[in-house]
Design a protein around this motif. Structure first.
Motif, mmCIF file in Angstrom:
data_model
loop_
_atom_site.group_PDB
_atom_site.id
_atom_site.type_symbol
_atom_site.label_atom_id
_atom_site.label_comp_id
_atom_site.label_asym_id
_atom_site.label_seq_id
_atom_site.Cartn_x
_atom_site.Cartn_y
_atom_site.Cartn_z
ATOM 1 N N MET A 156 -3.192 9.714 4.624
ATOM 2 C CA MET A 156 -3.468 9.325 6.004
ATOM 3 C C MET A 156 -2.146 8.847 6.586
ATOM 4 N N THR A 157 -1.726 9.416 7.694
ATOM 5 C CA THR A 157 -0.448 9.005 8.281
ATOM 6 C C THR A 157 -0.523 7.569 8.783
ATOM 7 N N GLY A 158 0.639 7.006 9.054
ATOM 8 C CA GLY A 158 0.675 5.663 9.606
ATOM 9 C C GLY A 158 -0.022 5.569 10.946
ATOM 10 N N ILE A 159 0.097 6.607 11.756
ATOM 11 C CA ILE A 159 -0.559 6.591 13.068
ATOM 12 C C ILE A 159 -2.081 6.655 12.913
ATOM 13 N N GLU A 160 -2.557 7.475 11.981
ATOM 14 C CA GLU A 160 -4.006 7.518 11.716
ATOM 15 C C GLU A 160 -4.494 6.166 11.206
ATOM 16 N N ALA A 161 -3.721 5.556 10.302
ATOM 17 C CA ALA A 161 -4.084 4.234 9.773
ATOM 18 C C ALA A 161 -4.064 3.193 10.892
ATOM 19 N N ALA A 188 0.879 -1.175 0.000
ATOM 20 C CA ALA A 188 0.000 0.000 0.000
ATOM 21 C C ALA A 188 0.913 1.221 0.000
ATOM 22 N N LYS A 189 0.523 2.256 -0.727
ATOM 23 C CA LYS A 189 1.348 3.465 -0.805
ATOM 24 C C LYS A 189 0.870 4.579 0.116
ATOM 25 N N THR A 190 -0.305 4.392 0.716
ATOM 26 C CA THR A 190 -0.850 5.383 1.646
ATOM 27 C C THR A 190 -1.508 4.652 2.819
ATOM 28 N N GLY A 191 -1.745 5.387 3.884
ATOM 29 C CA GLY A 191 -2.449 4.806 5.011
ATOM 30 C C GLY A 191 -3.851 4.365 4.637
ATOM 31 N N LYS A 192 -4.510 5.159 3.812
ATOM 32 C CA LYS A 192 -5.869 4.826 3.364
ATOM 33 C C LYS A 192 -5.865 3.534 2.552
ATOM 34 N N GLU A 193 -4.886 3.405 1.661
ATOM 35 C CA GLU A 193 -4.780 2.192 0.854
ATOM 36 C C GLU A 193 -4.460 0.982 1.739
ATOM 37 N N ALA A 194 -3.671 1.179 2.794
ATOM 38 C CA ALA A 194 -3.365 0.085 3.718
ATOM 39 C C ALA A 194 -4.647 -0.454 4.363
ATOM 40 N N LEU A 195 -5.528 0.451 4.765
ATOM 41 C CA LEU A 195 -6.816 0.025 5.340
ATOM 42 C C LEU A 195 -7.616 -0.797 4.341
ATOM 43 N N GLU A 196 -7.689 -0.301 3.107
ATOM 44 C CA GLU A 196 -8.440 -1.007 2.063
ATOM 45 C C GLU A 196 -7.857 -2.393 1.797
ATOM 46 N N LYS A 197 -6.531 -2.469 1.655
ATOM 47 C CA LYS A 197 -5.879 -3.757 1.357
ATOM 48 C C LYS A 197 -6.040 -4.727 2.530
ATOM 49 N N PHE A 198 -6.000 -4.213 3.756
ATOM 50 C CA PHE A 198 -6.181 -5.072 4.918
ATOM 51 C C PHE A 198 -7.579 -5.683 4.925
ATOM 52 N N GLN A 199 -8.570 -4.892 4.550
ATOM 53 C CA GLN A 199 -9.948 -5.387 4.550
ATOM 54 C C GLN A 199 -10.206 -6.364 3.398
ATOM 55 N N TYR A 201 12.232 9.189 10.783
ATOM 56 C CA TYR A 201 12.125 10.390 11.613
ATOM 57 C C TYR A 201 11.282 10.109 12.838
ATOM 58 N N VAL A 202 11.743 9.208 13.668
ATOM 59 C CA VAL A 202 10.961 8.830 14.836
ATOM 60 C C VAL A 202 11.304 9.744 16.012
ATOM 61 N N PHE A 203 10.307 10.452 16.452
ATOM 62 C CA PHE A 203 10.436 11.274 17.652
ATOM 63 C C PHE A 203 9.774 10.517 18.796
ATOM 64 N N ASP A 204 10.215 10.777 20.012
ATOM 65 C CA ASP A 204 9.609 10.115 21.161
ATOM 66 C C ASP A 204 8.102 10.320 21.196
ATOM 67 N N SER A 205 7.659 11.522 20.804
ATOM 68 C CA SER A 205 6.219 11.803 20.816
ATOM 69 C C SER A 205 5.472 10.936 19.798
ATOM 70 N N ASP A 206 6.078 10.713 18.608
ATOM 71 C CA ASP A 206 5.467 9.835 17.595
ATOM 72 C C ASP A 206 5.385 8.402 18.110
ATOM 73 N N ILE A 231 5.339 5.661 9.265
ATOM 74 C CA ILE A 231 4.637 6.703 10.021
ATOM 75 C C ILE A 231 4.263 7.881 9.127
ATOM 76 N N LYS A 232 5.171 8.295 8.252
ATOM 77 C CA LYS A 232 4.927 9.461 7.386
ATOM 78 C C LYS A 232 4.471 9.008 6.004
ATOM 79 N N MET A 233 3.180 9.189 5.715
ATOM 80 C CA MET A 233 2.622 8.831 4.406
ATOM 81 C C MET A 233 1.579 9.855 3.992
ATOM 82 N N PRO A 234 1.351 9.958 2.675
ATOM 83 C CA PRO A 234 0.309 10.879 2.202
ATOM 84 C C PRO A 234 -1.103 10.353 2.494
#
Length: 133
Positions: free
Chosen positions: A69-74, A42-53, A93-98, A64-67
């Motif tokens: 929908m971010t990885g965290i949103e996904a 999947a190239k986006t978080g939204k596409e990851a959701l679709e492919k998972f289903q 680019y992993v920050f402690d907050s991420d 984490i960083k994707m167009p």
């Protein structure tokens, strides 16, 4: 025409869903993993959701960083669907907050980029013992 690793998983092989928008990063993972498991990209978080289903998946790797929908949103959406599937977050680019936000959203583990081959294999087999390197 579709490729076998993309659309026609082989029975009894581990199936990984890799959400990665950067072509070079995906190709690296594909090169390392395609002999050992079937891959769905999947190239986006939204596409990851679709492919998972649409597919039976054993483990998910989410950038984490994707167009779109971010990885965290996904991740949050995926956890509404399935609480048990291992979801490995990856980022250069992993920050402690991420990491903390992802942990709270249900991330199983983290891998940093550039990918360390030993760490990748150890992490994947930890959560998916059927995957043999």
């Amino acid at each position: 025409m579709s490729t076998a690793t993309q659309d026609a998983p082989t029975q009894d092989r581990v199936i990984l869903l890799i959400a990665e928008d950067e072509e070079s990063n995906y190709l690296l993972l594909k090169t390392i993993l395609q002999k050992h498991c079937d891959l769905i990209r999947a190239k986006t978080g939204k596409e990851a959701l679709e492919k998972f289903q649409e597919n039976t998946v054993d483990l998910i790797m989410l950038d984490i960083k994707m167009p779109e929908m971010t990885g965290i949103e996904a991740l949050k959406e995926l956890r509404k669907i399935n609480q048990d599937i291992p979801i490995i977050m990856q980022s250069a680019y992993v920050f402690d907050s991420d990491m903390e936000e992802a942990r709270q959203a249900g991330a199983t583990d983290f891998i940093t980029k550039p990918i360390n081959l030993k760490v990748l294999k150890e992490t994947l087999t930890k959560y998916c013992p059927a995957l043999q390197f």
